[in-house]
Design a protein around this motif. Structure first.
Motif, short mmCIF file in Angstrom:
data_model
loop_
_atom_site.label_atom_id
_atom_site.label_comp_id
_atom_site.label_asym_id
_atom_site.label_seq_id
_atom_site.Cartn_x
_atom_site.Cartn_y
_atom_site.Cartn_z
N TYR A 127 0.86 -1.18 0.00
CA TYR A 127 0.00 0.00 0.00
C TYR A 127 0.89 1.22 0.00
N SER A 128 0.34 2.34 -0.40
CA SER A 128 1.14 3.57 -0.41
C SER A 128 1.61 3.93 1.00
N CYS A 129 0.96 3.39 2.01
CA CYS A 129 1.38 3.63 3.40
C CYS A 129 2.53 2.72 3.80
N GLY A 130 2.90 1.79 2.95
CA GLY A 130 3.98 0.86 3.26
C GLY A 130 5.33 1.43 2.89
N ILE A 131 6.29 0.55 2.75
CA ILE A 131 7.63 0.95 2.32
C ILE A 131 7.73 0.73 0.82
N ILE A 132 7.91 1.83 0.09
CA ILE A 132 8.08 1.77 -1.36
C ILE A 132 9.18 2.76 -1.71
N PHE A 133 10.40 2.28 -1.80
CA PHE A 133 11.54 3.14 -2.11
C PHE A 133 12.19 2.65 -3.39
#
Length: 173
Positions: A127-133
């Motif tokens: 989710y966009s609230c997760g870790i997405i780097f």
């Protein structure tokens, strides 16, 4: 005054349709608050069997298929395994189909550090609230260069997908 009331109601309705997140204050806490954290190469966006098309309906109203998006990914490294579903190799990761439901858009052919939730019976979710780097971010490099140690995980992740319709709910604290 009438116009102010209309604007206020519009912002209230618009705000209730958007995704909002609570982020941990530092990277290690954020890392430890997720069920899994991986380094993944995005292979492909897998189209659902019934399609994920946008179409015009009567009076120019756009309807969008709400099936979750599924990405085929190659997990290169596992930083926080969660359980036996998280291991190197090819797997699928799902996300809501639109950003209002906290969905994520990933680019094929790129590497990302991803962190998210493990749900039953589904596999990995992001989710966009997760870790997405992505690989150009300083957080990407920080996670790859650190060996974060997390205490045994309790159910402290503030975002959890528990409903059958994959809606996001907050954990009771």
């Amino acid at each position: 005054m009438y116009i102010f009331g209309i604007l206020l109601v519009t912002f209230m309705i618009g705000g209730s349709q958007a995704c909002s997140c609570f982020f941990e204050p530092n990277l290690e806490d954020r890392f430890c608050s997720h069920d899994y954290v991986i380094l993944a190469f995005i292979i492909d966006l897998v189209e659902p069997e019934n399609g994920n098309d946008q179409s015009l309906a009567n009076d120019n109203i756009v309807t969008i298929n709400q099936d979750p998006k599924t990405y085929e990914v190659y997990i290169l490294e596992v930083y926080r395994p969660g359980d036996d579903r998280v291991k190197t190799g090819i797997t699928n990761i799902t996300t809501p189909s639109n950003s209002a439901a906290c969905g994520v858009n990933l680019q094929e052919g790129k590497k990302y550090i991803l962190g998210g939730s493990l749900t039953d019976p589904s596999d990995l979710q992001i989710y966009s609230c997760g870790i997405i780097f992505d690989s150009s971010s300083t957080e990407f490099k920080a996670i790859r260069n650190n060996n974060f140690q997390c205490d045994e995980k309790t159910d402290d992740n503030p975002v959890r997908v528990t409903n059958e319709d994959n809606s996001i709910v907050l954990n009771e604290q």
